[in-house]
Design an enzyme around this catalytic site. Structure first.
Site, PDB file in Angstrom:
ATOM      1  N   LYS A  85      66.775  84.354  65.337  1.00 24.51           N
ATOM      2  CA  LYS A  85      66.916  84.514  66.794  1.00 24.51           C
ATOM      3  C   LYS A  85      68.265  84.086  67.369  1.00 24.51           C
ATOM      4  CE  LYS A  85      65.208  79.947  67.959  1.00 24.51           C
ATOM      5  NZ  LYS A  85      64.540  79.104  68.908  1.00 24.51           N
ATOM      6  N   SER A 125      61.262  90.197  73.892  1.00 26.83           N
ATOM      7  CA  SER A 125      62.173  89.386  74.711  1.00 26.83           C
ATOM      8  C   SER A 125      62.627  90.176  75.922  1.00 26.83           C
ATOM      9  CB  SER A 125      63.390  89.027  73.849  1.00 26.83           C
ATOM     10  OG  SER A 125      64.425  88.523  74.648  1.00 26.83           O
ATOM     11  N   TYR A 150      70.590  91.206  67.471  1.00 27.68           N
ATOM     12  CA  TYR A 150      69.302  90.530  67.672  1.00 27.68           C
ATOM     13  C   TYR A 150      68.464  91.285  68.713  1.00 27.68           C
ATOM     14  CZ  TYR A 150      65.900  87.367  69.718  1.00 27.68           C
ATOM     15  OH  TYR A 150      64.738  86.842  70.218  1.00 27.68           O
ATOM     16  N   LYS A 154      64.714  93.662  68.560  1.00 33.15           N
ATOM     17  CA  LYS A 154      63.507  93.607  69.415  1.00 33.15           C
ATOM     18  C   LYS A 154      63.173  94.999  69.949  1.00 33.15           C
ATOM     19  CE  LYS A 154      62.682  89.260  68.973  1.00 33.15           C
ATOM     20  NZ  LYS A 154      61.622  88.882  68.029  1.00 33.15           N
ATOM     21  N   TYR A 177      59.256  87.638  76.365  1.00 36.63           N
ATOM     22  CA  TYR A 177      59.500  86.285  76.873  1.00 36.63           C
ATOM     23  C   TYR A 177      60.788  86.261  77.689  1.00 36.63           C
ATOM     24  CZ  TYR A 177      56.874  85.258  72.507  1.00 36.63           C
ATOM     25  OH  TYR A 177      55.994  85.255  71.469  1.00 36.63           O
ATOM     26  N   ASN A 198      72.917  76.695  70.610  1.00 34.59           N
ATOM     27  CA  ASN A 198      73.504  77.766  71.428  1.00 34.59           C
ATOM     28  C   ASN A 198      72.880  77.798  72.807  1.00 34.59           C
ATOM     29  OD1 ASN A 198      75.242  79.139  69.511  1.00 34.59           O
ATOM     30  ND2 ASN A 198      73.339  79.584  68.414  1.00 34.59           N
ATOM     31  N   LEU A 200      70.931  76.625  76.345  1.00 33.98           N
ATOM     32  CA  LEU A 200      71.259  75.645  77.386  1.00 33.98           C
ATOM     33  C   LEU A 200      70.511  74.321  77.230  1.00 33.98           C
ATOM     34  CD1 LEU A 200      72.649  74.932  80.061  1.00 33.98           C
ATOM     35  CD2 LEU A 200      70.744  76.037  81.253  1.00 33.98           C
ATOM     36  N   SER A 216      79.192  72.557  78.486  1.00 38.90           N
ATOM     37  CA  SER A 216      80.022  73.575  79.142  1.00 38.90           C
ATOM     38  C   SER A 216      79.116  74.510  79.920  1.00 38.90           C
ATOM     39  CB  SER A 216      80.798  74.383  78.090  1.00 38.90           C
ATOM     40  OG  SER A 216      81.705  73.556  77.410  1.00 38.90           O
ATOM     41  N   ARG A 295      80.563  83.126  79.028  1.00 34.98           N
ATOM     42  CA  ARG A 295      80.313  83.383  77.610  1.00 34.98           C
ATOM     43  C   ARG A 295      80.171  84.898  77.424  1.00 34.98           C
ATOM     44  NH1 ARG A 295      75.051  80.590  74.926  1.00 34.98           N
ATOM     45  NH2 ARG A 295      73.974  82.003  76.340  1.00 34.98           N
TER      46      ARG A 295
HETATM   47  P1  NAD Z   1      61.997  79.692  65.626  1.00 38.39           P
HETATM   48  O1  NAD Z   1      63.213  79.980  64.810  1.00 38.39           O
HETATM   49  O2  NAD Z   1      61.741  78.303  66.032  1.00 38.39           O
HETATM   50  O3  NAD Z   1      60.703  80.256  64.884  1.00 38.39           O
HETATM   51  C1  NAD Z   1      60.735  81.396  64.054  1.00 38.39           C
HETATM   52  C2  NAD Z   1      60.084  81.025  62.735  1.00 38.39           C
HETATM   53  O4  NAD Z   1      60.080  82.183  61.880  1.00 38.39           O
HETATM   54  C3  NAD Z   1      60.841  79.927  61.988  1.00 38.39           C
HETATM   55  O5  NAD Z   1      59.943  78.889  61.656  1.00 38.39           O
HETATM   56  C4  NAD Z   1      61.376  80.621  60.738  1.00 38.39           C
HETATM   57  O6  NAD Z   1      61.410  79.750  59.626  1.00 38.39           O
HETATM   58  C5  NAD Z   1      60.387  81.769  60.557  1.00 38.39           C
HETATM   59  N1  NAD Z   1      60.928  82.936  59.844  1.00 38.39           N
HETATM   60  C6  NAD Z   1      62.059  83.624  60.109  1.00 38.39           C
HETATM   61  N2  NAD Z   1      62.199  84.641  59.239  1.00 38.39           N
HETATM   62  C7  NAD Z   1      61.120  84.617  58.418  1.00 38.39           C
HETATM   63  C8  NAD Z   1      60.689  85.376  57.309  1.00 38.39           C
HETATM   64  N3  NAD Z   1      61.429  86.414  56.842  1.00 38.39           N
HETATM   65  N4  NAD Z   1      59.532  85.059  56.686  1.00 38.39           N
HETATM   66  C9  NAD Z   1      58.782  84.031  57.120  1.00 38.39           C
HETATM   67  N5  NAD Z   1      59.146  83.239  58.163  1.00 38.39           N
HETATM   68  C10 NAD Z   1      60.297  83.527  58.802  1.00 38.39           C
HETATM   69  O7  NAD Z   1      62.078  80.657  66.917  1.00 38.39           O
HETATM   70  P2  NAD Z   1      61.192  80.652  68.230  1.00 38.39           P
HETATM   71  O8  NAD Z   1      62.059  80.264  69.367  1.00 38.39           O
HETATM   72  O9  NAD Z   1      59.920  79.974  68.012  1.00 38.39           O
HETATM   73  O10 NAD Z   1      60.961  82.234  68.389  1.00 38.39           O
HETATM   74  C11 NAD Z   1      59.752  82.843  67.963  1.00 38.39           C
HETATM   75  C12 NAD Z   1      59.848  84.336  68.272  1.00 38.39           C
HETATM   76  O11 NAD Z   1      60.063  84.531  69.665  1.00 38.39           O
HETATM   77  C13 NAD Z   1      60.992  85.059  67.570  1.00 38.39           C
HETATM   78  O12 NAD Z   1      60.550  86.351  67.215  1.00 38.39           O
HETATM   79  C14 NAD Z   1      62.043  85.144  68.639  1.00 38.39           C
HETATM   80  O13 NAD Z   1      62.914  86.210  68.418  1.00 38.39           O
HETATM   81  C15 NAD Z   1      61.189  85.348  69.871  1.00 38.39           C
HETATM   82  N6  NAD Z   1      61.845  84.962  71.112  1.00 38.39           N
HETATM   83  C16 NAD Z   1      62.334  83.695  71.259  1.00 38.39           C
HETATM   84  C17 NAD Z   1      62.989  83.339  72.446  1.00 38.39           C
HETATM   85  C18 NAD Z   1      63.574  81.945  72.623  1.00 38.39           C
HETATM   86  O14 NAD Z   1      64.400  81.772  73.511  1.00 38.39           O
HETATM   87  N7  NAD Z   1      63.179  80.962  71.840  1.00 38.39           N
HETATM   88  C19 NAD Z   1      63.121  84.265  73.480  1.00 38.39           C
HETATM   89  C20 NAD Z   1      62.584  85.540  73.300  1.00 38.39           C
HETATM   90  C21 NAD Z   1      61.947  85.891  72.126  1.00 38.39           C
HETATM   91  N1  UFG Z   2      74.573  78.227  79.146  1.00 38.85           N
HETATM   92  C1  UFG Z   2      75.582  77.371  79.519  1.00 38.85           C
HETATM   93  N2  UFG Z   2      76.023  76.469  78.597  1.00 38.85           N
HETATM   94  C2  UFG Z   2      75.501  76.376  77.336  1.00 38.85           C
HETATM   95  C3  UFG Z   2      74.465  77.262  76.980  1.00 38.85           C
HETATM   96  C4  UFG Z   2      74.025  78.186  77.914  1.00 38.85           C
HETATM   97  O1  UFG Z   2      76.091  77.420  80.636  1.00 38.85           O
HETATM   98  O2  UFG Z   2      75.961  75.546  76.554  1.00 38.85           O
HETATM   99  C5  UFG Z   2      74.082  79.198  80.145  1.00 38.85           C
HETATM  100  C6  UFG Z   2      74.204  80.632  79.696  1.00 38.85           C
HETATM  101  O3  UFG Z   2      75.476  81.141  80.001  1.00 38.85           O
HETATM  102  C7  UFG Z   2      73.057  81.304  80.454  1.00 38.85           C
HETATM  103  C8  UFG Z   2      71.998  80.195  80.550  1.00 38.85           C
HETATM  104  O4  UFG Z   2      72.694  78.975  80.329  1.00 38.85           O
HETATM  105  O5  UFG Z   2      73.479  81.610  81.739  1.00 38.85           O
HETATM  106  C9  UFG Z   2      70.897  80.338  79.523  1.00 38.85           C
HETATM  107  O6  UFG Z   2      71.494  80.478  78.236  1.00 38.85           O
HETATM  108  P1  UFG Z   2      70.640  80.392  76.892  1.00 38.85           P
HETATM  109  O7  UFG Z   2      71.613  80.540  75.747  1.00 38.85           O
HETATM  110  O8  UFG Z   2      69.776  79.195  76.900  1.00 38.85           O
HETATM  111  O9  UFG Z   2      69.680  81.650  76.983  1.00 38.85           O
HETATM  112  P2  UFG Z   2      70.016  83.202  77.130  1.00 38.85           P
HETATM  113  O10 UFG Z   2      69.463  83.653  78.434  1.00 38.85           O
HETATM  114  O11 UFG Z   2      71.420  83.502  76.855  1.00 38.85           O
HETATM  115  O12 UFG Z   2      69.180  83.837  75.904  1.00 38.85           O
HETATM  116  C10 UFG Z   2      67.883  83.374  75.553  1.00 38.85           C
HETATM  117  C11 UFG Z   2      67.708  83.455  74.034  1.00 38.85           C
HETATM  118  C12 UFG Z   2      67.675  84.878  73.597  1.00 38.85           C
HETATM  119  C13 UFG Z   2      66.641  85.629  74.349  1.00 38.85           C
HETATM  120  C14 UFG Z   2      66.879  85.482  75.834  1.00 38.85           C
HETATM  121  C15 UFG Z   2      65.768  86.136  76.604  1.00 38.85           C
HETATM  122  O13 UFG Z   2      68.779  82.802  73.383  1.00 38.85           O
HETATM  123  O14 UFG Z   2      67.330  84.936  72.242  1.00 38.85           O
HETATM  124  O15 UFG Z   2      66.907  84.098  76.182  1.00 38.85           O
HETATM  125  O16 UFG Z   2      64.531  85.677  76.176  1.00 38.85           O
HETATM  126  F1  UFG Z   2      66.705  86.945  74.032  1.00 38.85           F
END
Ligand code: NAD
Ligand code: UFG
Length: 338
Positions: A85, A125, A150, A154, A177, A198, A200, A216, A295
């Site tokens: 992710k 997402s 990425y 999705k 989400y 990465n 916030l 930042s 960014r």
């Molecule tokens: P996470 O990295 O904490 O959890 C993902 C899990 O999948 C990890 O435990 C990892 O070890 C496992 N994994 C990855 N590839 C695998 C594989 N090939 N086989 C078996 N296991 C595998 O991430 P998360 O934040 O819990 O995200 C869960 C899901 O939600 C992901 O699909 C992510 O893309 C989606 N999502 C997350 C966010 C976010 O901001 N966290 C936002 C939108 C969507």
């Molecule tokens: N931000 C900062 N400083 C940082 C990190 C982030 O100012 O150090 C800002 C970003 O510019 C953005 C906001 O905080 O405006 C949120 O940033 P995140 O990186 O926390 O989240 P994003 O919205 O960029 O993306 C996240 C996940 C993606 C997912 C998306 C929508 O990283 O995987 O939400 O679900 F697709």
């Protein structure tokens, strides 16, 4: 009812396993631990008193995944979280992301198809919308060109599920989400970013505790009231609860079509500076931050129209931004004491 939870030791998956078990579901987790730790299984047991099943398996391995499904005949459905992710990493290693995120989905769908297992709930997402033309964004908004490999995985995954369910007995819900943050009230599970975060919130809490020197803030010249970018932050426990509602809906044949998609957000947008203010107010901790350049690849503002999820699922996010900050900070403090 036994549910397969792929990626169940990860951030959102672990919170969902807790909610599933607390609602009477039996769970078997499959995770290759590429971004999580086996101890999470112990933590889930500590919270719920029930130890979920666990298999360390890479879902891109076609033979091993097929074998898993053969050995688990009694599954009632699956929630597929497993994916890589990190948006930035996906730009540098697109093939890794396509192979992992698409390959694992295909193997899971194949295993379900071959063993007559339905339904599936998929982690999508709001990134599929890009920068929406109309806010709040509804599920009917057009899918825009992905800003990263990425995000593209999705979009492709949603299409793969839509075309697969059309010709099989599998039913699906795609959950889009917005920005999941915060941690379980117990502070036994939460987000565990590897290396420099990465996102916030982990960067913010690591700065507050002294692991990072300064947060930042990426850009203050956006077309928003205070110039910083706006997102719809949602508490991970609210998000986890929506998965239980989704799987209930599918298992009780309440879906209106073979595949449905729902926005999971609060419907409220917060700017980066508003998030910082909430953190400082809630925790009493002063944060070291500076404004820097935007960014690359960030969108300006997005928040969800949650009308459809609220009315159809009967689900509504309950926790506000202050509670999200409080639990994220509690989790960071718990990590520091470990
Ligand atoms: P996470 O990295 O904490 O959890 C993902 C899990 O999948 C990890 O435990 C990892 O070890 C496992 N994994 C990855 N590839 C695998 C594989 N090939 N086989 C078996 N296991 C595998 O991430 P998360 O934040 O819990 O995200 C869960 C899901 O939600 C992901 O699909 C992510 O893309 C989606 N999502 C997350 C966010 C976010 O901001 N966290 C936002 C939108 C969507
Ligand atoms: N931000 C900062 N400083 C940082 C990190 C982030 O100012 O150090 C800002 C970003 O510019 C953005 C906001 O905080 O405006 C949120 O940033 P995140 O990186 O926390 O989240 P994003 O919205 O960029 O993306 C996240 C996940 C993606 C997912 C998306 C929508 O990283 O995987 O939400 O679900 F697709």
């Amino acid at each position: 009812m036994k549910i397969l939870v792929t990626g169940g030791t990860g951030y959102i998956g672990s919170h969902t396993v807790v909610e599933l078990q607390q609602n009477g579901y039996e769970v078997v987790i499959v995770d290759n631990l590429s971004n999580s730790h086996a101890e999470v299984v112990d933590r889930i047991e500590e919270i719920t008193g029930i130890r979920p099943g666990f298999e360390n398996l890479d879902l891109t391995n076609t033979e091993k995944t097929a074998d898993f499904f053969k050995r688990h005949k009694g599954l009632s459905g699956a929630i597929h979280f497993a994916a890589l992710k990190a948006v930035g990493e996906s730009v540098d290693k697109p093939l890794l992301y396509y192979k992992n995120n698409i390959g694992s989905l295909i193997n899971v769908l194949q295993g379900m198809n071959d063993n007559n297992i339905s339904p599936i709930v998929f982690s999508s997402s709001c990134t599929v919308y890009g920068q929406p033309d109309i806010l709040p964004v509804t599920e009917k908004a057009p899918i825009k060109k992905a800003l990263s490999p990425y995000g593209h995985t999705k979009q492709i995954a949603e299409e793969i599920i839509e075309t697969t369910v059309a010709t099989s007995s599998i039913k699906a819900i795609l959950l889009r989400y917005f920005n999941p943050i915060g941690a379980h009230e117990s502070a036994l599970i939460g987000e565990l970013p590897l290396g420099v975060p990465n996102n916030l919130i982990p960067f913010l809490t690591q700065t507050a505790i002294g692991i990072r020197e300064m947060l930042s803030v990426f850009g203050d010249d956006y077309n928003t009231p205070d110039g910083t970018a706006i997102r719809d932050y949602i508490h991970v426990v609210d998000l986890a609860k929506a998965h239980v509602v989704a799987i209930d809906r599918l298992l009780n044949n309440k879906g209106k079509s073979k595949v449905e998609m729902f926005n999971l957000g609060t419907g409220n947008g917060f700017s980066v500076l508003e998030v910082i203010n909430s953190f400082e107010k809630t925790t009493g901790v002063k944060l070291n931050y500076k404004i820097v350049e935007r960014r690359a690849g960030d969108i300006e503002k997005v928040w969800a129209d949650t009308t459809f999820a609220n009315s159809e699922l009967g689900w509504k996010a309950e926790k506000g931004i202050d509670e999200m900050m409080r639990s994220a900070w509690k989790w960071e403090l718990a990590l520091a004491n470990n």
